[in-house]
Design a protein around this motif. Structure first.
Motif, PDB file in Angstrom:
ATOM      1  N   VAL A 112       0.833  -1.206   0.000  1.00  0.00           N
ATOM      2  CA  VAL A 112       0.000   0.000   0.000  1.00  0.00           C
ATOM      3  C   VAL A 112       0.867   1.255   0.000  1.00  0.00           C
ATOM      4  O   VAL A 112       0.644   2.187  -0.770  1.00  0.00           O
ATOM      5  CB  VAL A 112      -0.944  -0.005   1.220  1.00  0.00           C
ATOM      6  CG1 VAL A 112      -1.774   1.274   1.255  1.00  0.00           C
ATOM      7  CG2 VAL A 112      -1.844  -1.231   1.198  1.00  0.00           C
ATOM      8  N   LYS A 113       1.889   1.241   0.839  1.00  0.00           N
ATOM      9  CA  LYS A 113       2.730   2.429   0.990  1.00  0.00           C
ATOM     10  C   LYS A 113       3.706   2.618  -0.173  1.00  0.00           C
ATOM     11  O   LYS A 113       4.147   3.740  -0.459  1.00  0.00           O
ATOM     12  CB  LYS A 113       3.514   2.342   2.297  1.00  0.00           C
ATOM     13  CG  LYS A 113       2.642   2.377   3.544  1.00  0.00           C
ATOM     14  CD  LYS A 113       3.496   2.263   4.793  1.00  0.00           C
ATOM     15  CE  LYS A 113       2.644   2.337   6.045  1.00  0.00           C
ATOM     16  NZ  LYS A 113       3.453   2.218   7.285  1.00  0.00           N
ATOM     17  N   ASN A 114       4.087   1.503  -0.801  1.00  0.00           N
ATOM     18  CA  ASN A 114       5.050   1.557  -1.902  1.00  0.00           C
ATOM     19  C   ASN A 114       4.481   0.808  -3.106  1.00  0.00           C
ATOM     20  O   ASN A 114       5.072  -0.161  -3.601  1.00  0.00           O
ATOM     21  CB  ASN A 114       6.376   0.936  -1.469  1.00  0.00           C
ATOM     22  CG  ASN A 114       6.972   1.609  -0.253  1.00  0.00           C
ATOM     23  OD1 ASN A 114       7.633   2.638  -0.354  1.00  0.00           O
ATOM     24  ND2 ASN A 114       6.742   1.026   0.919  1.00  0.00           N
ATOM     25  N   ALA A 115       3.347   1.270  -3.570  1.00  0.00           N
ATOM     26  CA  ALA A 115       2.582   0.539  -4.583  1.00  0.00           C
ATOM     27  C   ALA A 115       3.367   0.326  -5.879  1.00  0.00           C
ATOM     28  O   ALA A 115       3.348  -0.765  -6.452  1.00  0.00           O
ATOM     29  CB  ALA A 115       1.277   1.268  -4.870  1.00  0.00           C
ATOM     30  N   ASP A 116       4.052   1.346  -6.360  1.00  0.00           N
ATOM     31  CA  ASP A 116       4.767   1.220  -7.636  1.00  0.00           C
ATOM     32  C   ASP A 116       5.866   0.168  -7.546  1.00  0.00           C
ATOM     33  O   ASP A 116       6.039  -0.650  -8.465  1.00  0.00           O
ATOM     34  CB  ASP A 116       5.361   2.568  -8.045  1.00  0.00           C
ATOM     35  CG  ASP A 116       4.293   3.580  -8.441  1.00  0.00           C
ATOM     36  OD1 ASP A 116       3.163   3.136  -8.724  1.00  0.00           O
ATOM     37  OD2 ASP A 116       4.589   4.784  -8.469  1.00  0.00           O
ATOM     38  N   THR A 117       6.624   0.193  -6.460  1.00  0.00           N
ATOM     39  CA  THR A 117       7.687  -0.792  -6.269  1.00  0.00           C
ATOM     40  C   THR A 117       7.093  -2.186  -6.128  1.00  0.00           C
ATOM     41  O   THR A 117       7.601  -3.168  -6.689  1.00  0.00           O
ATOM     42  CB  THR A 117       8.525  -0.455  -5.026  1.00  0.00           C
ATOM     43  OG1 THR A 117       9.052   0.862  -5.151  1.00  0.00           O
ATOM     44  CG2 THR A 117       9.657  -1.448  -4.841  1.00  0.00           C
ATOM     45  N   SER A 118       6.003  -2.274  -5.379  1.00  0.00           N
ATOM     46  CA  SER A 118       5.333  -3.553  -5.173  1.00  0.00           C
ATOM     47  C   SER A 118       4.859  -4.154  -6.494  1.00  0.00           C
ATOM     48  O   SER A 118       5.040  -5.354  -6.742  1.00  0.00           O
ATOM     49  CB  SER A 118       4.142  -3.375  -4.224  1.00  0.00           C
ATOM     50  OG  SER A 118       3.394  -4.562  -4.116  1.00  0.00           O
ATOM     51  N   ILE A 119       4.279  -3.335  -7.335  1.00  0.00           N
ATOM     52  CA  ILE A 119       3.771  -3.813  -8.625  1.00  0.00           C
ATOM     53  C   ILE A 119       4.917  -4.289  -9.520  1.00  0.00           C
ATOM     54  O   ILE A 119       4.799  -5.303 -10.227  1.00  0.00           O
ATOM     55  CB  ILE A 119       2.959  -2.707  -9.319  1.00  0.00           C
ATOM     56  CG1 ILE A 119       1.650  -2.453  -8.549  1.00  0.00           C
ATOM     57  CG2 ILE A 119       2.659  -3.074 -10.763  1.00  0.00           C
ATOM     58  CD1 ILE A 119       0.883  -1.246  -9.027  1.00  0.00           C
ATOM     59  N   ALA A 120       6.041  -3.581  -9.489  1.00  0.00           N
ATOM     60  CA  ALA A 120       7.195  -3.987 -10.294  1.00  0.00           C
ATOM     61  C   ALA A 120       7.716  -5.353  -9.842  1.00  0.00           C
ATOM     62  O   ALA A 120       8.029  -6.221 -10.667  1.00  0.00           O
ATOM     63  CB  ALA A 120       8.302  -2.936 -10.186  1.00  0.00           C
ATOM     64  N   MET A 121       7.778  -5.551  -8.522  1.00  0.00           N
ATOM     65  CA  MET A 121       8.229  -6.839  -7.984  1.00  0.00           C
ATOM     66  C   MET A 121       7.232  -7.947  -8.323  1.00  0.00           C
ATOM     67  O   MET A 121       7.616  -9.071  -8.656  1.00  0.00           O
ATOM     68  CB  MET A 121       8.414  -6.730  -6.470  1.00  0.00           C
ATOM     69  CG  MET A 121       9.490  -5.733  -6.063  1.00  0.00           C
ATOM     70  SD  MET A 121       9.478  -5.356  -4.295  1.00  0.00           S
ATOM     71  CE  MET A 121      10.127  -6.888  -3.623  1.00  0.00           C
ATOM     72  N   LEU A 122       5.959  -7.621  -8.228  1.00  0.00           N
ATOM     73  CA  LEU A 122       4.913  -8.587  -8.551  1.00  0.00           C
ATOM     74  C   LEU A 122       4.968  -8.993 -10.018  1.00  0.00           C
ATOM     75  O   LEU A 122       4.786 -10.173 -10.355  1.00  0.00           O
ATOM     76  CB  LEU A 122       3.545  -7.991  -8.223  1.00  0.00           C
ATOM     77  CG  LEU A 122       2.308  -8.820  -8.576  1.00  0.00           C
ATOM     78  CD1 LEU A 122       2.318 -10.151  -7.822  1.00  0.00           C
ATOM     79  CD2 LEU A 122       1.035  -8.025  -8.259  1.00  0.00           C
ATOM     80  N   SER A 123       5.234  -8.045 -10.890  1.00  0.00           N
ATOM     81  CA  SER A 123       5.316  -8.342 -12.326  1.00  0.00           C
ATOM     82  C   SER A 123       6.429  -9.341 -12.610  1.00  0.00           C
ATOM     83  O   SER A 123       6.267 -10.262 -13.420  1.00  0.00           O
ATOM     84  CB  SER A 123       5.548  -7.049 -13.121  1.00  0.00           C
ATOM     85  OG  SER A 123       4.462  -6.150 -12.951  1.00  0.00           O
ATOM     86  N   ASP A 124       7.565  -9.167 -11.927  1.00  0.00           N
ATOM     87  CA  ASP A 124       8.666 -10.111 -12.093  1.00  0.00           C
ATOM     88  C   ASP A 124       8.262 -11.502 -11.621  1.00  0.00           C
ATOM     89  O   ASP A 124       8.590 -12.515 -12.258  1.00  0.00           O
ATOM     90  CB  ASP A 124       9.898  -9.643 -11.318  1.00  0.00           C
ATOM     91  CG  ASP A 124      10.555  -8.416 -11.942  1.00  0.00           C
ATOM     92  OD1 ASP A 124      10.273  -8.132 -13.125  1.00  0.00           O
ATOM     93  OD2 ASP A 124      11.329  -7.743 -11.242  1.00  0.00           O
ATOM     94  N   LYS A 125       7.570 -11.558 -10.497  1.00  0.00           N
ATOM     95  CA  LYS A 125       7.158 -12.849  -9.935  1.00  0.00           C
ATOM     96  C   LYS A 125       6.172 -13.552 -10.862  1.00  0.00           C
ATOM     97  O   LYS A 125       6.283 -14.767 -11.099  1.00  0.00           O
ATOM     98  CB  LYS A 125       6.534 -12.639  -8.554  1.00  0.00           C
ATOM     99  CG  LYS A 125       6.067 -13.920  -7.852  1.00  0.00           C
ATOM    100  CD  LYS A 125       7.226 -14.856  -7.571  1.00  0.00           C
ATOM    101  CE  LYS A 125       8.222 -14.275  -6.600  1.00  0.00           C
ATOM    102  NZ  LYS A 125       9.285 -15.269  -6.238  1.00  0.00           N
TER     103      LYS A 125
END
Length: 263
Positions: free
Chosen positions: A182-195
């Motif tokens: 929630v707090k770092n949504a852009d970073t989280s989404i980038a990591m999720l895309s890799d996964k």
């Protein structure tokens, strides 16, 4: 053994099927299963977000609820790592010597499901049948805090009919991290895309894990992208047989009845 289920608030609210699968699995293995009705949140969300003082009553309540348990077993490596790693620190931070002793006594009896089956019961073949192609996501808490090792994979390799494939870059975070997403949504989404890319490279039908929190995060991306890959908790695979998912066990049925009584 007499097993006390620590289902966690996350699973109880959003993924009750995982708890039912645990009951079916443990009862099939011949163990007595109970669900302490007074259990609540372990306090992980509070503590990790900086609300250390607010987490203290939850720690005390957890210790009191499971004080007499022979074994406490949970489908959440994340919450179990909170108990193992953070509860001693919280007791020390507040200078509560009695709580420190109680925590030290309870922690060795609190187990994540895979570690309980493999390391405590000495079981790898639980009689499961799951004829699908599966990959396994090792969560950060299970790997870096609980040091779960290959316990889940050892269990999955014994499942009849399964086609278990290694997940590339399996030691990388999926990007959930609770409030981090929630707090770092852009970073989280980038990591999720890799996964997600790594999961799709396996051509798996199912992505399994020991934490539904990570599976919720991963599953959302898989669903939105219409990949056809389904998230599934390890317990649900291990509870499956050739007859399908067994009926809800006695303890889970009793828990459901208790909830109805309170309405």
């Amino acid at each position: 053994m007499r097993v006390s289920l620590f289902i966690t608030c996350f699973n109880d609210t959003l993924f009750p099927g995982t708890g039912k699968a645990m009951v079916a699995l443990l009862e099939r293995l011949g163990h007595e299963v109970e669900f302490p009705m007074d259990q609540t949140c372990c306090g992980q969300m509070h503590y990790n977000t900086g609300y250390h003082r607010e987490s203290l009553p939850l720690v005390r309540h957890f210790v009191e609820t499971f004080r007499d348990a022979e074994a406490v077993v949970s489908p959440s490596a994340s919450c179990v790592s909170m108990v193992h790693e953070m509860y001693p620190k919280i007791a020390a931070e507040h200078g509560d010597e009695a709580l420190r002793r109680d925590v030290a006594d309870l922690v060795p009896r609190v187990h994540e499901l895979a570690m309980f089956l493999v390391n405590v019961l000495g079981v790898e073949d639980v009689g499961a049948y799951f004829p699908h192609r599966v990959t396994f996501h090792t969560t950060c808490h299970s790997m870096r805090m609980l040091h779960i090792g290959d316990a889940p994979q050892r269990l999955l390799r014994k499942v009849r009919g399964i086609d278990l494939v290694d997940l590339p870059l399996s030691d990388e975070c999926c990007g959930f991290g609770g409030t981090f997403a929630v707090k770092n949504a852009d970073t989280s989404i980038a990591m999720l895309s890799d996964k997600v890319r790594c999961i799709l490279d396996t051509r798996a039908e199912y992505c399994a894990s020991a934490d539904n929190s990570c599976l919720m995060h991963i599953g959302g991306a898989l669903h939105r992208s219409r990949t056809g890959v389904n998230p599934i908790h390890l317990a649900e695979i291990l509870a499956s047989t050739e007859d399908g998912m067994p009926a809800v066990g006695v303890a889970a049925a009793a828990a459901d009845a208790g909830k109805d009584d309170r309405r």
